[in-house]
Scaffold this motif. Structure first.
Motif, PDB file in Angstrom:
ATOM      1  N   ALA A 108     -38.367   3.814 -15.012  1.00  0.00           N
ATOM      2  CA  ALA A 108     -37.933   2.298 -14.959  1.00  0.00           C
ATOM      3  C   ALA A 108     -38.172   1.575 -16.521  1.00  0.00           C
ATOM      4  N   MET A 109     -37.039   0.595 -16.842  1.00  0.00           N
ATOM      5  CA  MET A 109     -37.172   0.359 -17.953  1.00  0.00           C
ATOM      6  C   MET A 109     -37.893  -1.187 -17.969  1.00  0.00           C
ATOM      7  N   PRO A 110     -39.019  -1.078 -18.764  1.00  0.00           N
ATOM      8  CA  PRO A 110     -39.935  -2.153 -18.722  1.00  0.00           C
ATOM      9  C   PRO A 110     -39.311  -3.311 -19.110  1.00  0.00           C
ATOM     10  N   VAL A 124     -27.082   5.187 -18.251  1.00  0.00           N
ATOM     11  CA  VAL A 124     -28.724   5.099 -18.408  1.00  0.00           C
ATOM     12  C   VAL A 124     -29.162   5.394 -19.765  1.00  0.00           C
ATOM     13  N   ILE A 125     -30.064   4.513 -20.457  1.00  0.00           N
ATOM     14  CA  ILE A 125     -30.641   4.536 -21.425  1.00  0.00           C
ATOM     15  C   ILE A 125     -31.869   5.335 -21.460  1.00  0.00           C
ATOM     16  N   GLN A 126     -32.576   5.272 -20.479  1.00  0.00           N
ATOM     17  CA  GLN A 126     -34.139   5.860 -20.438  1.00  0.00           C
ATOM     18  C   GLN A 126     -33.864   6.607 -18.973  1.00  0.00           C
ATOM     19  N   GLN A 133     -22.773  -7.620 -15.608  1.00  0.00           N
ATOM     20  CA  GLN A 133     -22.820  -6.176 -15.276  1.00  0.00           C
ATOM     21  C   GLN A 133     -22.035  -5.155 -16.332  1.00  0.00           C
ATOM     22  N   LEU A 134     -21.123  -5.440 -16.615  1.00  0.00           N
ATOM     23  CA  LEU A 134     -20.153  -4.797 -17.322  1.00  0.00           C
ATOM     24  C   LEU A 134     -20.638  -4.495 -18.869  1.00  0.00           C
ATOM     25  N   VAL A 135     -21.584  -5.491 -19.317  1.00  0.00           N
ATOM     26  CA  VAL A 135     -21.999  -5.072 -20.746  1.00  0.00           C
ATOM     27  C   VAL A 135     -23.491  -4.897 -20.576  1.00  0.00           C
ATOM     28  N   THR A 136     -24.009  -4.551 -19.565  1.00  0.00           N
ATOM     29  CA  THR A 136     -25.449  -4.357 -19.597  1.00  0.00           C
ATOM     30  C   THR A 136     -25.736  -2.933 -19.275  1.00  0.00           C
ATOM     31  N   PRO A 137     -26.686  -2.271 -19.844  1.00  0.00           N
ATOM     32  CA  PRO A 137     -26.886  -0.888 -19.534  1.00  0.00           C
ATOM     33  C   PRO A 137     -27.520  -0.755 -18.240  1.00  0.00           C
ATOM     34  N   ASN A 138     -27.197   0.459 -17.535  1.00  0.00           N
ATOM     35  CA  ASN A 138     -27.409   0.587 -16.296  1.00  0.00           C
ATOM     36  C   ASN A 138     -28.839   0.226 -15.844  1.00  0.00           C
ATOM     37  N   ARG A 161     -36.226  -7.680 -24.816  1.00  0.00           N
ATOM     38  CA  ARG A 161     -36.152  -7.407 -26.402  1.00  0.00           C
ATOM     39  C   ARG A 161     -34.646  -7.054 -26.499  1.00  0.00           C
ATOM     40  N   TYR A 162     -33.816  -6.415 -25.732  1.00  0.00           N
ATOM     41  CA  TYR A 162     -32.666  -6.045 -25.599  1.00  0.00           C
ATOM     42  C   TYR A 162     -31.990  -7.291 -25.540  1.00  0.00           C
ATOM     43  N   LEU A 163     -32.198  -8.112 -24.673  1.00  0.00           N
ATOM     44  CA  LEU A 163     -31.493  -9.475 -24.540  1.00  0.00           C
ATOM     45  C   LEU A 163     -31.616 -10.522 -25.813  1.00  0.00           C
TER      46      LEU A 163
END
Length: 326
Positions: free
Chosen positions: A106-108, A100-102, A244-249, A114-116
């Protein structure tokens, strides 16, 4: 129905990604995706019989609604088992979240976008490539039973039963076989195997997708359609796993929702529509539906393969980032 389905898969994909290891995830998501084959196949097989029943009998009359048309009654009957299946969700527990990053918030969506955007070469190739394949998939799914009726003169019930049975058997077999192969290759060090399989599927399905509707008999049309279905609907669990495997939780559900939004917007809207437009305005007649199906395959399968191939190097870089987060 659309809201319910849209709200189901993104969190389900994220939950399953926390429950299972990377090498097992393709098979798990493939098993989850077999619900598409079972549901769609049974709808083709049973829906025709249910519809015929309501055509031959008195209409259902509901309070405040009044008499239902046969197709409306059919939708209600087919959808009722879902209420019972939904109760099984009461047995699902929340898994431990990893990577998890945050924390604790919840991630806005703007942060997700922006990440994508910062990694758009990889994400766009995967999402757009899958969406292009969905144009072929949804176009075939929507029109193949109708093609069988128009070309070979069979009834709606016979076409639905034949295609429905094929959809279940070939779709599930393709899902399991491709997922097992993906897990086997990943355990042997081919870390980008999930996206590679999507690329290979886009190439391989070109031949059966073009040839199937051009066959002189219904038996041959269904035989080649079986190969197409095994590939077209067998790769989806692997494709979701790749994402799913490359995306932060804490972004997984939202990114999965973006994928499904893209595949639905392109696939559900363009797939059946492009086939219909080609049939009516390019080939000029209902009897030419077969050529429309072949044309859509000839255009969108190689285009999808090219888009996915362009993104493979960038996808490998995302895998390195994901390993660092773990």
């Amino acid at each position: 129905v659309g809201v319910g389905e849209a709200a189901l898969s993104p969190p389900a994909h994220s939950l399953l990604s926390d429950y299972f290891r990377a090498e097992r995830l393709p098979l798990v998501l493939a098993i989850y995706s077999t619900g598409i084959m079972l549901g769609s196949g049974l709808a083709f097989m049973i829906g025709g019989h249910i519809y015929d029943y309501f055509v031959a009998h008195d209409a259902w009359v509901l309070p405040l609604v009044g008499a239902l048309k046969p197709w409306q009654s059919t939708f209600i009957v087919v959808g009722m088992p879902g209420l019972l299946v939904a109760l099984l969700l009461l047995t699902v527990r929340e898994p431990e979240r990893k990577g998890v990053i945050q924390q604790d918030q919840a991630m806005p969506l703007i942060d997700v976008l922006r990440y994508l955007n910062e990694r758009r070469s990889a994400y766009l190739s995967l999402i757009v490539g899958i969406s292009l394949l969905s144009i072929l998939g949804y176009g075939t799914l929507a029109w193949y039973p109708e093609f069988l009726q128009r070309t070979y003169g069979v009834s709606r019930t016979v076409a639905g039963e034949g295609f429905g049975q094929l959809f279940i058997v070939a779709g599930i077999a393709g899902s399991i076989v491709l997922a097992v192969a993906a897990g086997w290759m990943r355990r042997r060090g081919v870390v980008d195997i999930n996206m590679r399989i999507v690329f290979v599927v886009a190439l391989l399905e070109l031949i059966p997708a073009v040839v199937a509707p051009l066959m002189p008999s219904m038996s041959l049309a269904l035989l080649f359609a079986a190969v197409l279905i095994a590939l077209q609907y067998g790769y989806f669990g692997i494709a979701v796993s790749a994402l799913q495997l490359v995306t932060p939780n804490d972004m997984r559900a939202q990114v999965s929702a973006i994928l499904l939004f893209s595949t639905n917007m392109l696939g559900l809207i363009l797939g059946p529509t492009v086939v219909a437009i080609l049939t009516d305005y390019v080939f000029g007649g209902d009897e030419y539906l077969r050529y429309s199906l072949a044309t859509v395959a000839a255009v969108f399968a190689p285009l999808a393969a090219w888009v996915i191939w362009r993104g493979l190097p960038h996808y490998r870089q995302l895998l390195i980032e994901a390993d660092a987060r773990r």
